[in-house]
Each structure stands twice: as structure tokens, then as C-alpha cells.
Scaffold this active site. Sequence first.
Site, PDB file in Angstrom:
ATOM      1  N   ASP A  25      13.301  -2.982  19.572  1.00  0.00           N
ATOM      2  CA  ASP A  25      12.022  -3.582  19.985  1.00  0.00           C
ATOM      3  C   ASP A  25      11.314  -4.277  18.817  1.00  0.00           C
ATOM      4  O   ASP A  25      10.186  -4.745  18.951  1.00  0.00           O
ATOM      5  CB  ASP A  25      11.098  -2.534  20.633  1.00  0.00           C
ATOM      6  N   GLU A 254      -5.865   9.364  -2.147  1.00  0.00           N
ATOM      7  CA  GLU A 254      -6.056   7.941  -2.441  1.00  0.00           C
ATOM      8  C   GLU A 254      -7.536   7.798  -2.771  1.00  0.00           C
ATOM      9  O   GLU A 254      -8.382   7.717  -1.888  1.00  0.00           O
ATOM     10  CB  GLU A 254      -5.683   7.065  -1.246  1.00  0.00           C
ATOM     11  N   ASP A 328      -0.079  -1.432   0.419  1.00  0.00           N
ATOM     12  CA  ASP A 328      -1.292  -2.245   0.248  1.00  0.00           C
ATOM     13  C   ASP A 328      -1.178  -3.224  -0.918  1.00  0.00           C
ATOM     14  O   ASP A 328      -2.110  -3.987  -1.183  1.00  0.00           O
ATOM     15  CB  ASP A 328      -2.504  -1.341  -0.043  1.00  0.00           C
TER      16      ASP A 328
HETATM   17  C1  GLC Z   1      -6.072   2.855   2.785  1.00  0.00           C
HETATM   18  C2  GLC Z   1      -4.725   2.485   3.311  1.00  0.00           C
HETATM   19  C3  GLC Z   1      -4.788   1.108   3.870  1.00  0.00           C
HETATM   20  C4  GLC Z   1      -5.775   1.109   5.001  1.00  0.00           C
HETATM   21  C5  GLC Z   1      -7.129   1.645   4.559  1.00  0.00           C
HETATM   22  C6  GLC Z   1      -7.969   1.998   5.738  1.00  0.00           C
HETATM   23  O1  GLC Z   1      -6.458   2.078   1.717  1.00  0.00           O
HETATM   24  O2  GLC Z   1      -3.764   2.620   2.312  1.00  0.00           O
HETATM   25  O3  GLC Z   1      -3.549   0.640   4.314  1.00  0.00           O
HETATM   26  O4  GLC Z   1      -5.928  -0.185   5.508  1.00  0.00           O
HETATM   27  O5  GLC Z   1      -7.014   2.816   3.804  1.00  0.00           O
HETATM   28  O6  GLC Z   1      -7.447   3.116   6.387  1.00  0.00           O
HETATM   29 CA    CA Z   2      11.789   0.612  17.552  1.00  0.00          CA
END
Ligand code: GLC
Ligand code: CA
Length: 556
Positions: A25, A254, A328
Site C-alpha cells: 500500500d 527530546e 526531523d
Molecule cells: C518532535 C518530533 C517531531 C514532531 C514534533 C511534534 O520534535 O520529533 O517529528 O513533529 O515533536 O510532535
Molecule cells: Ca504497508
Amino acid sequence: MKNAWWKEAVIYQIYPRSFCDSNGDGIGDIEGIISKLDYLKRLGIDIIWLSPIYESPNDDNGYDISDYQNIMREFGNMKDFDRLLEQAHIRNIRIIMDLVVNHTSDEHPWFIESRKSKENPYRDFYIWKEGKDGREPNNWGSWFGGSAWEYDDATDMYYLHIFSKKQPDLNWDNDKVRQKIYEMMRWWLEKGVDGFRMDVISLISKNPAFQDGEIHGLYGDLVPYCAHGPHVHEYLKEMNREVLSKYDIMTVGETSCVTLEEAKKYAGEDRQELNMVFQFEHVELGSGIYGKWNDQPIDLIALKKVFKKWEEGLEGIGWNALFWSNHDQPRAVSRYGNDGEYREYSAKMLGVCLHLMKGTPYIYQGEELGMTNAGFTDLSDYRDLESINAYHELVEVQGVEPEQMMRYLGKVSRDNARTPMQWNTETNAGFTTGKPWLKVNPNYTGLNAAQEERDEDSVLTWYKKMIGLRLHSQWSELISEGTFAPAYREEKNLIAYRRRFEGKALLVLCNMQPEERELKLSAAYRQVIADNYKEAAFAGNTVCLRPYEVLIAEEA
Ligand code: GLC
Ligand code: CA
């Protein structure tokens, strides 16, 4: 005492949507991941960080969760997940989950309830404010463009969303919210998952004054009021007490906008909060007047300073999380190395540069192959909402030339790292038999896992050896526990450092430029442990470093 398992580990990040599609898909799925576990085992990694696989309307590819305890339909179901966990554990690979709890999707039942009325029991699960003079409650800008406030006419109020308007921020000051989150975390831990990567966890506690921010571009900057807010450490300690401390797991936060001083609080060994944090100083070095959107080369002197600061700064206090790239960031080799003539040399050099430092290294899928930026030249090829929103805001409102903005996207858009994994030379790089959700990088015909597995000189083979050196060699202890000290600091475009442990020393020399250079060594060397040019070019106490050469030597 033996180190914690997560200190002697290499972590591999999977972005499931782009990893491997099992049913044609065009979207990667859990079954696809299971089919590649043996590949990961051969690579030698110990832990998988799985980007979100929960139910989501996919405004932000799963970082907008509508049900924390269900699997996104495109990815499979809970049975598939259980099998993935079981199959990974059979191979001694642990799995850590992405915990996205700064916000939910606007389609999460809590938010659907919350927006219904001011009296709804879930109202206080999110951050609602009255408008000011017919406008937003304050001037904050969302990180994904536009205001950080969305008007909702059901109750004539605004809700806060640091990210897209489909990602409303949870109200962590509400005890019930925190308890619900802890309950959900326990549920996953009881299933046997091995820890969490905590999405933007530094943003969960907001300053209650909600005052205007300093204007950056079109909007006010929310960072001083949302990052490392008044209760963030209190909440993490509570989470640790009530959940984390009860399991043998690892956590990595993070922590957007984190400083060294704050990192010591989040990840200090005696703090009972998190095991380690991702800091972003090295990947944000290129930032300019349009924030991350620019096409300037990285300042290597500044990069060296960042490594020195974090390696020395956390020594004996906390543990570093080492990374060049993730879902990211653009591709490491395109950003810090050379994705043309010297792609393989520079990919190997960057690998060693990162993996020989002190901390736990993270590999983002495809990095072990030396995958490169997609650099799409047509806006319609992009899928990432951050990139698309930024294009419109910068070009249509801030007056950036379209060609200029396309160059920025080609350099730093998140989609550069999200193109499908390149498995082999079959259609769509063996990622899918259908139409991939994001275009495959056409260079897959000469850059793919199958070829690299057969090739003794490939980036992949190099990564396998490098992981072996870190985890299973006579140097393992030195690499995980030894001290770090920068070397040859005055040398431009050279990243060099020493690792020392119990009277032994390894010197790592990374030539970050496409030109040759000579370097006079200040200490004699005993043997060369690895070199991406095979034979190191020594002449007496001088070594000639070729373009993007990396060399690991034992010093006498
Ligand atoms: C963090 C993630 C990113 C996301 C953001 C909002 O930075 O790594 O991919 O867009 O948070 O959740
Ligand atoms: Ca798939």
C-alpha cells in the site's frame, strides 16, 4: 560496577512509515519491520527506537496521536506489535517507544470532549484561553507556522498548539492528565517494552502568565515561556517515582532548546528524572534569520566547540545521547559530509566521529548505508507539513524568493530523511511494490542495503565493524567509559579527540574537508585501529589525511 545496559548499546531509529512495506500500500508497516530484524541483528544494534506507531490521523505522521493504546491501521494491529516485540526480544534487541505526551491529536477522545463545552470534565485536559480584544490570547507563533492559538467557536475560546492546530497541547498542570499518561505508560511497560524516547518533553510545563514573546519573524517566541517551564522537573520526578523507577528500562528525552545546565537537571545521574537527553546545539548551528531555513554550510569550529562542551560538560554527571540525524533532520552525509564524490568516505568518517565519542550513539535508518538528502525540487513532492507550511509562510508572507526557499527545503526539510529505505535494486528500492507515500531517492540503484551487504568496503560493512569495535572488542571499555578530550583544536576542518582509560589512549582524527592536509602529531602512535583509506599515510611524526579520511590510532 557494570555499566547500565543502555550505556553499552547502539540504538537504531526506525521511522516506520518509510522503513519497509509488507503489503504494497506504499506505507511501511510492522510486518515490514519484523521482516528486517535479521538485517538489524547483522548490523549489530541492541535497541530499536520506534517512531510512533499509534492510531493517528497522520497530520504529523503519527506525532499526533488519537489513541495511545491502539496501533495505526496502516501499520497493522496490536497482535503484529506483540509479535514484533517478541521477535526483537528473541534476537536480544530491545524496543523503546516514542512517547508523545506534550500534545495529542485533535481527534483524541479527550480533545473531542474538551472542546464540547466549558463544563465538560475533559475541558481542563488542554490549554484554553479567552481571546484578547477579538484576537489570540497572546502573540506566540506555532513551530509549524501561524499562530500557536486556534479559535474554537463552540465555546468562543482559543486552545494552545505549539505544533499544528491538529496537535493541541495537553495541560500537564492537571493532575488527572498526568495520571492518565502514567497509566498508559505502565500499560506499555507491562507489555514488555524497554523504555521511551520522550517527544518534546521539555515543553510540557507552561509559564502560567502566558505573556507575549519577543517577535521573531511574524510571531512572538514562546520558548522562554514553554521550554523548561516552572514544573517540568517536578513532573518528571513524579513520573519517575510513579512509573519509570519500577521497571528496568531506559529513557531519553527530546529536550528541545536544552542548555547544558538544564540537561544536567533532566539527566543528572542523581536526579531521578531521565537517563539521557537529546540536545540540539550541533544540528541547529546553521540557523539564521529564518530559523532553521537556510542553506549555509556548517561552521566546523562551532561544531567542535559544541562537542567539547557536551562531552566535557556531562562527564561524571550525566550521559550523552549522540546523533547526527533523525526523522526531523536532513541526512548526515549531505549536511556534514559530502554526498557526491566522497559520499562513502565522508559517511564512514562521520560514523566514527560520532560513535567513538562518549555516550550512546543513535543511528537513523539509512544512515548506515550513507543515504543522502532527497533534495526535491518540486514543492508537490514534499509531504511534511512543517516544510509545506514554511514554504507558504516564507514565500507568500515574508517575501523569500521561491527558488531560494526550494533550496532551503532541499537542504534541511525533514522529508530529506524520510524517503523510503533503500533495500535493493528492485522497483522502489524494494521498499514497496505499490506507490510509495513519499518518492524514493532515485540514487537507490547504486546505493542500497543488498549491495552494501555484499561489498566489503561499503558504508554498511564499515558500520558493522565500527559497532563491533564499540561493543565487542578490547577497546569497548575505553570507548564506553574512557574520558574525552579534544585534540589539535587549532586545526581548521579537523575534528580530533582522545579517549583515555586505564593508561590507554585512542586518538580519533576526522578530516572534515574534501582536501588533503598534513598534520604533525604531538604523540607517537603504536598502531592504527581503523582507517577509511585502508592504509594510513604516515611519514615520521607527520600524517597526511586525505579528503574525509578518518583514522583511529592507539597512542603510545
Ligand atoms: C518532535 C518530533 C517531531 C514532531 C514534533 C511534534 O520534535 O520529533 O517529528 O513533529 O515533536 O510532535
Ligand atoms: Ca504497508
